[in-house]
Design a protein around this motif. Structure first.
Motif, PDB file in Angstrom:
ATOM      1  N   GLU A  77     -58.035  50.891  13.277  1.00 10.59           N
ATOM      2  CA  GLU A  77     -58.959  51.965  13.646  1.00 10.59           C
ATOM      3  C   GLU A  77     -58.567  52.566  14.983  1.00 10.59           C
ATOM      4  N   LEU A  78     -58.646  53.883  15.062  1.00 10.49           N
ATOM      5  CA  LEU A  78     -58.380  54.586  16.310  1.00 10.49           C
ATOM      6  C   LEU A  78     -59.558  54.404  17.258  1.00 10.49           C
ATOM      7  N   LEU A  79     -59.258  54.000  18.486  1.00  9.41           N
ATOM      8  CA  LEU A  79     -60.269  53.856  19.536  1.00  9.41           C
ATOM      9  C   LEU A  79     -59.905  54.819  20.658  1.00  9.41           C
ATOM     10  N   VAL A  80     -60.895  55.504  21.213  1.00 14.01           N
ATOM     11  CA  VAL A  80     -60.616  56.458  22.286  1.00 14.01           C
ATOM     12  C   VAL A  80     -61.565  56.240  23.458  1.00 14.01           C
ATOM     13  N   ARG A  81     -61.086  56.661  24.622  1.00 15.46           N
ATOM     14  CA  ARG A  81     -61.908  56.586  25.832  1.00 15.46           C
ATOM     15  C   ARG A  81     -61.654  57.853  26.640  1.00 15.46           C
ATOM     16  N   THR A  82     -62.741  58.529  27.006  1.00 16.25           N
ATOM     17  CA  THR A  82     -62.627  59.827  27.671  1.00 16.25           C
ATOM     18  C   THR A  82     -63.867  60.089  28.519  1.00 16.25           C
ATOM     19  N   PRO A  83     -63.739  60.836  29.615  1.00 13.16           N
ATOM     20  CA  PRO A  83     -64.914  61.192  30.425  1.00 13.16           C
ATOM     21  C   PRO A  83     -65.904  62.107  29.716  1.00 13.16           C
ATOM     22  N   ALA A  84     -65.554  62.618  28.526  1.00 13.12           N
ATOM     23  CA  ALA A  84     -66.498  63.465  27.790  1.00 13.12           C
ATOM     24  C   ALA A  84     -67.240  62.680  26.709  1.00 13.12           C
ATOM     25  N   THR A  85     -67.169  61.364  26.763  1.00 20.18           N
ATOM     26  CA  THR A  85     -67.844  60.552  25.746  1.00 20.18           C
ATOM     27  C   THR A  85     -69.356  60.580  25.962  1.00 20.18           C
ATOM     28  N   MET A  86     -70.086  60.610  24.864  1.00 22.73           N
ATOM     29  CA  MET A  86     -71.552  60.636  24.908  1.00 22.73           C
ATOM     30  C   MET A  86     -72.102  59.465  25.722  1.00 22.73           C
ATOM     31  N   SER A  87     -73.319  59.653  26.203  1.00 27.13           N
ATOM     32  CA  SER A  87     -73.999  58.527  26.844  1.00 27.13           C
ATOM     33  C   SER A  87     -74.662  57.636  25.808  1.00 27.13           C
ATOM     34  N   GLY A  88     -74.733  58.109  24.558  1.00 27.56           N
ATOM     35  CA  GLY A  88     -75.289  57.297  23.477  1.00 27.56           C
ATOM     36  C   GLY A  88     -76.030  58.152  22.475  1.00 27.56           C
ATOM     37  N   TYR A  89     -76.604  57.486  21.470  1.00 20.18           N
ATOM     38  CA  TYR A  89     -77.447  58.155  20.481  1.00 20.18           C
ATOM     39  C   TYR A  89     -78.897  58.084  20.949  1.00 20.18           C
ATOM     40  N   TYR A  90     -79.581  59.199  20.914  1.00 15.30           N
ATOM     41  CA  TYR A  90     -80.949  59.291  21.419  1.00 15.30           C
ATOM     42  C   TYR A  90     -81.864  58.324  20.669  1.00 15.30           C
ATOM     43  N   LYS A  91     -82.519  57.451  21.431  1.00 12.53           N
ATOM     44  CA  LYS A  91     -83.494  56.482  20.906  1.00 12.53           C
ATOM     45  C   LYS A  91     -82.903  55.521  19.862  1.00 12.53           C
ATOM     46  N   GLU A  92     -81.576  55.321  19.911  1.00 14.82           N
ATOM     47  CA  GLU A  92     -80.934  54.440  18.932  1.00 14.82           C
ATOM     48  C   GLU A  92     -80.003  53.472  19.663  1.00 14.82           C
ATOM     49  N   ALA A  93     -80.584  52.497  20.349  1.00 15.25           N
ATOM     50  CA  ALA A  93     -79.795  51.572  21.174  1.00 15.25           C
ATOM     51  C   ALA A  93     -78.819  50.742  20.343  1.00 15.25           C
ATOM     52  N   GLU A  94     -79.242  50.279  19.176  1.00 13.48           N
ATOM     53  CA  GLU A  94     -78.368  49.445  18.357  1.00 13.48           C
ATOM     54  C   GLU A  94     -77.213  50.252  17.783  1.00 13.48           C
ATOM     55  N   LEU A  95     -77.482  51.471  17.319  1.00  9.71           N
ATOM     56  CA  LEU A  95     -76.401  52.313  16.812  1.00  9.71           C
ATOM     57  C   LEU A  95     -75.424  52.679  17.932  1.00  9.71           C
ATOM     58  N   THR A  96     -75.949  52.873  19.130  1.00 10.36           N
ATOM     59  CA  THR A  96     -75.082  53.145  20.283  1.00 10.36           C
ATOM     60  C   THR A  96     -74.179  51.950  20.553  1.00 10.36           C
ATOM     61  N   ARG A  97     -74.741  50.766  20.531  1.00  6.09           N
ATOM     62  CA  ARG A  97     -73.939  49.552  20.765  1.00  6.09           C
ATOM     63  C   ARG A  97     -72.832  49.426  19.723  1.00  6.09           C
ATOM     64  N   GLN A  98     -73.155  49.720  18.470  1.00  4.83           N
ATOM     65  CA  GLN A  98     -72.173  49.597  17.394  1.00  4.83           C
ATOM     66  C   GLN A  98     -71.052  50.632  17.500  1.00  4.83           C
ATOM     67  N   ALA A  99     -71.313  51.731  18.204  1.00  7.38           N
ATOM     68  CA  ALA A  99     -70.329  52.811  18.301  1.00  7.38           C
ATOM     69  C   ALA A  99     -69.199  52.486  19.274  1.00  7.38           C
ATOM     70  N   PHE A 100     -69.377  51.437  20.079  1.00  8.02           N
ATOM     71  CA  PHE A 100     -68.386  51.102  21.097  1.00  8.02           C
ATOM     72  C   PHE A 100     -67.876  49.675  20.926  1.00  8.02           C
ATOM     73  N   THR A 101     -66.642  49.465  21.387  1.00  7.66           N
ATOM     74  CA  THR A 101     -66.132  48.092  21.474  1.00  7.66           C
ATOM     75  C   THR A 101     -66.771  47.422  22.684  1.00  7.66           C
ATOM     76  N   GLU A 102     -66.589  46.138  22.801  1.00  6.46           N
ATOM     77  CA  GLU A 102     -67.191  45.422  23.928  1.00  6.46           C
ATOM     78  C   GLU A 102     -66.643  45.892  25.265  1.00  6.46           C
ATOM     79  N   ASP A 103     -65.397  46.403  25.270  1.00  4.50           N
ATOM     80  CA  ASP A 103     -64.830  46.887  26.537  1.00  4.50           C
ATOM     81  C   ASP A 103     -64.949  48.399  26.695  1.00  4.50           C
ATOM     82  N   GLY A 104     -65.840  49.035  25.905  1.00  2.00           N
ATOM     83  CA  GLY A 104     -66.222  50.413  26.196  1.00  2.00           C
ATOM     84  C   GLY A 104     -65.422  51.511  25.522  1.00  2.00           C
ATOM     85  N   TRP A 105     -64.629  51.175  24.509  1.00  2.00           N
ATOM     86  CA  TRP A 105     -63.890  52.217  23.787  1.00  2.00           C
ATOM     87  C   TRP A 105     -64.729  52.703  22.610  1.00  2.00           C
ATOM     88  N   LEU A 106     -64.695  54.022  22.365  1.00  2.00           N
ATOM     89  CA  LEU A 106     -65.446  54.620  21.266  1.00  2.00           C
ATOM     90  C   LEU A 106     -64.735  54.356  19.943  1.00  2.00           C
TER      91      LEU A 106
END
Length: 566
Positions: free
Chosen positions: A383-412
Motif C-alpha cells: 500500500e502507498l503511504l504518504v506524508r505531507t503538510p497538506a494532510t487533513m487534521s482528521g475526519y469530523y467527529k470520527e476519531a476511530e476512522l481518523t485513527r484507522q486512516a494513519f499508520t502508527e508513525d503518522g503516514w496517511l
C-alpha cells in the motif's frame, strides 16, 4: 506544518486582489440564453462583504458558536465562490455538498456537520433534493436558483441590497478550520475531511512549483467545486494567482462554454477525456485520422482543427486525475499534440501527492511526488503511504476512522497499491481492497485490466468483477455512439466481432487466472442519479456488483465471448 506566509492564506490573498486589481474582470458567469455576466474584483468584494455581514448578523441573532458550519448546495457558479468567501470572512466554516446528492445524503451531511444555514444555488433536480433540507434551516437562494427555491428562501440580491458591506479585513489563522469536504466515496457513508487555511496555502504553493499559473491564465470551472481538485485548482488557484475563471452553463452547452473560455489550463476526469475522444472518432474513423496525422503539412492542420473544435487550442497545460488514465488514451492525445499530465491525490491530502512533469513523457505513471511530499510503500501489503503538510487534521467527529486512516508513525494510508520506477515515478497498480479471489483461490487486481478494456472506442466505462467465480468477467458500459450504431443486426454483429477481438487481445496480455471469461455489454448509462458513479465519474464497484452480480453466472453459462446484458 512548515510556517505559512500570512499573505498566502485565502482571505489575505482575496484582500490583496480586491485592493490591487479592483477593476480587473475575474469571473465570467453564463446567465442563460447566450448571455453572460462579468465580475471585477471590486464587484466580488462588494457582494462578499455584504453577505458576510448578513451571516454575522444571522449568527449573532441565532447564537451560532465561533466556527459554525454553513453549507453550500449548488452547481458551480460565481455565487458559489462568493458564498465560500463570505462564510470565511464572517468567521465560519464552509460545508460544500455535491449538487447531485440524494435527499437522504443531503440530510445526513447537514445533520452530521451541524450546519446552521445553507445556500441553495444553481441545481437541476431541486424538487427531489428539497426533502433533505430541514424546513427550519435558514437558507439563501442565488439568482440562478430554481424558481421554487427563490420562492421559498430570501434571495442573494435582496440580502445584498439591504445589507451594508462588512468593513476592514477580518483574517483567519493558518491553523483555523476552513472547510469540511465530504468525500463522495465509492463505498460507505461520506466522511467530513477537515482542512485548515494553512493546508490550502501550502498545497497551492507546492502545486505552483510543478504547474506554474499566473494572472493571464484562463480556466473553465465545471467539475463540482465540492470536489477537492476543483476546489484547490479553481478556487484557491484563483485566489493565489488572480487568473480568470469562466463557468460552464450546462452539459448541453459544454462545448460552447469550452470554446468561449479557451482555457490555458484544463483539468478533466478520464471519462470526459474518453467522451472527447469518442466524439472525434464518431466524426472521423481512426484509420482516416491516423493517415491524416501522418502527413507532414496536413497532419498539423488536422491537429489544430481538432483542438480548436474542442476549445483546447490555447491550452498550455492539460491534466487528468480522480481515476486512472488509460495509457492508450494518453498516447492517443499525445498524437494530437496534447500531452496530458496525470495527477494523483486524495481528498485527505488536498490532491497534492503526485503528478507527471509537463514536457516529460512519464506515461503509465502519475509522476514523481510534489516537492515536500514523502511517499513509501508498506513492506507487507504494498500500500502507498504518504506524508505531507497538506494532510487533513482528521475526519469530523470520527476519531476511530481518523485513527484507522494513519499508520502508527503518522503516514496517511491511501488504500492504493503502487510501484516506483527508476525515475522515482509512481505507478498505481490497484486498490488494496479491490483485490478479489476467484473460486480457484487466485487474487485478481481489476484496475490494470480495466485500463486495457477501456481502450476500445465502444467502451465508455467498465468494471472487472467475479469474486468466487472460475474466471473474472468484464462488465462494459457501451458509449452512446456504439449503441446508436448497433441498432440493426449487421452492425451489432460487427460490434460483437470487434469486442471479441479486443477481449482476445486483452486476455493475451494477462496471466491465466486473470483472463476474462466474457464481456457483458450493457446499454443502461451509469450515472450519478442511478448510483453507478460518483459525482467525479468514478464507478462504484459495489453498485455494479449489486445490480449485475446475481446474473453473472447465467451470462457466463451462455458460453459466448460477448453477451448483451440489457
Amino acid at each position: 506544518m512548515p510556517a505559512i506566509p500570512t499573505d498566502h492564506l485565502a482571505l489575505q490573498r482575496f484582500y490583496l486582489l480586491e485592493r490591487t486589481q479592483a477593476e480587473r474582470v475575474t469571473l465570467t458567469q453564463p446567465m442563460g440564453q447566450g448571455q453572460t455576466q462579468e465580475f471585477t474584483w471590486a464587484q466580488v468584494g462588494d457582494q462578499v462583504r455584504r453577505m458576510a455581514a448578513h451571516l454575522q448578523a444571522l449568527g449573532q441573532d441565532q447564537g451560532w458558536e465561533p466556527g459554525a458550519k454553513v453549507a453550500i448546495l449548488s452547481k458551480n457558479c460565481a455565487w458559489w465562490l462568493f458564498s465560500d468567501l463570505a462564510i470565511w470572512m464572517a468567521g465560519y466554516v464552509s460545508v460544500p455538498l455535491y449538487p447531485t446528492l440524494a435527499p437522504d445524503t443531503i440530510r445526513q451531511i447537514l445533520e452530521h456537520s451541524e450546519a446552521r444555514a445553507c445556500f441553495i444555488g444553481k441545481l437541476d433536480g431541486w424538487e427531489g433534493m428539497k426533502p433533505g433540507v430541514p424546513a427550519t434551516m435558514p437558507c439563501i437562494s442565488y439568482p440562478l436558483s430554481p424558481d421554487d427555491a427563490k420562492k421559498s428562501y430570501e434571495g442573494w440580491d435582496a440580502i445584498c441590497a439591504r445589507t451594508a458591506p462588512l468593513q476592514g479585513e477580518p483574517v483567519r489563522a493558518a491553523e483555523d478550520l476552513a472547510t469540511l469536504i465530504y468525500t463522495s466515496g465509492t463505498t460507505g457513508a461520506p466522511k467530513g475531511v477537515m482542512h485548515s487555511f494553512g493546508n490550502f496555502a501550502w498545497a497551492m504553493s507546492t502545486a505552483l512549483k510543478r504547474i506554474p499559473m499566473g494572472p493571464e491564465d484562463r480556466l473553465l470551472s465545471y467539475l463540482p467545486l465540492a470536489h477537492v481538485v476543483e476546489r484547490v485548482l479553481i478556487e484557491h488557484g484563483w485566489l493565489r494567482t488572480g487568473f480568470a475563471v469562466y463557468f460552464a452553463e450546462s452539459l448541453d452547452t459544454f462545448t460552447l462554454d469550452l470554446q468561449r473560455a479557451r482555457p490555458t489550463i484544463f483539468f478533466s476526469v478520464p471519462r470526459l477525456w474518453v467522451k472527447f475522444q469518442q466524439g472525434i472518432q464518431a466524426k472521423m474513423p481512426q484509420k482516416k485520422l491516423d493517415l491524416l496525422l501522418s502527413l507532414p503539412l496536413i497532419g498539423g492542420l488536422v491537429r489544430r482543427k481538432i483542438l480548436k473544435a474542442l476549445g483546447l487550442d490555447q491550452a498550455r497545460v492539460c491534466a487528468g486525475g480522480a481515476a486512472p488514465m488509460p495509457v492508450p488514451l494518453l498516447e492517443w492525445y499525445r498524437k494530437l499534440g496534447l500531452a496530458i499530465c496525470e495527477g494523483y491525490g486524495m481528498t485527505e491530502n488536498l490532491a497534492i501527492s503526485h503528478i507527471t512533469v509537463p514536457g516529460q513523457n512519464q506515461i503509465g505513471t502519475v509522476g514523481p511526488a510534489f516537492e515536500g511530499v514523502e511517499a513509501r510503500l508498506d513492506p507487507d501489503s504494498g500500500e502507498l503511504l504518504v506524508r505531507t503538510p497538506a494532510t487533513m487534521s482528521g475526519y469530523y467527529k470520527e476519531a476511530e476512522l481518523t485513527r484507522q486512516a494513519f499508520t502508527e508513525d503518522g503516514w496517511l494510508r491511501t488504500g492504493d497499491k503502487g510501484q516506483f520506477d527508476g525515475r522515482g515515478c509512481l505507478r498505481i497498480t490497484g486498490r488494496v481492497k479491490d483485490l478479489f479471489k476467484t473460486s480457484k483461490g487466485k487474487y485478481v487486481a481489476p484496475a490494470p485490466i480495466e485500463d486495457r478494456l477501456g481502450a476500445h472506442p465502444a467502451v465508455e466505462a467498465c468494471v472487472v468483477t467475479g469474486a468466487n467465480m472460475g474466471q473474472p468477467v468484464g462488465v462494459v458500459m457501451l458509449s452512446q455512439n456504439a449503441i446508436e450504431h448497433s441498432a440493426n443486426e449487421t452492425d451489432r454483429a460487427a460490434l460483437v466481432q470487434s469486442l471479441s477481438e479486443h477481449l482476445a487481445s486483452v486476455n493475451s496480455q494477462l496471466d491465466p487466472h486473470e483472463q476474462l471469461d466474457c464481456l457483458v455489454a450493457v446499454k443502461t448509462p451509469w450515472t450519478v442519479d442511478n448510483g453507478f458513479i460518483t459525482p467525479t465519474f468514478k464507478v462504484k464497484r459495489n453498485r455494479v456488483d449489486e445490480v449485475y452480480g446475481p446474473q453473472l453466472e447465467s451470462w457466463v453459462n451462455k458460453r459466448k465471448k460477448v453477451v448483451f446484458g440489457d
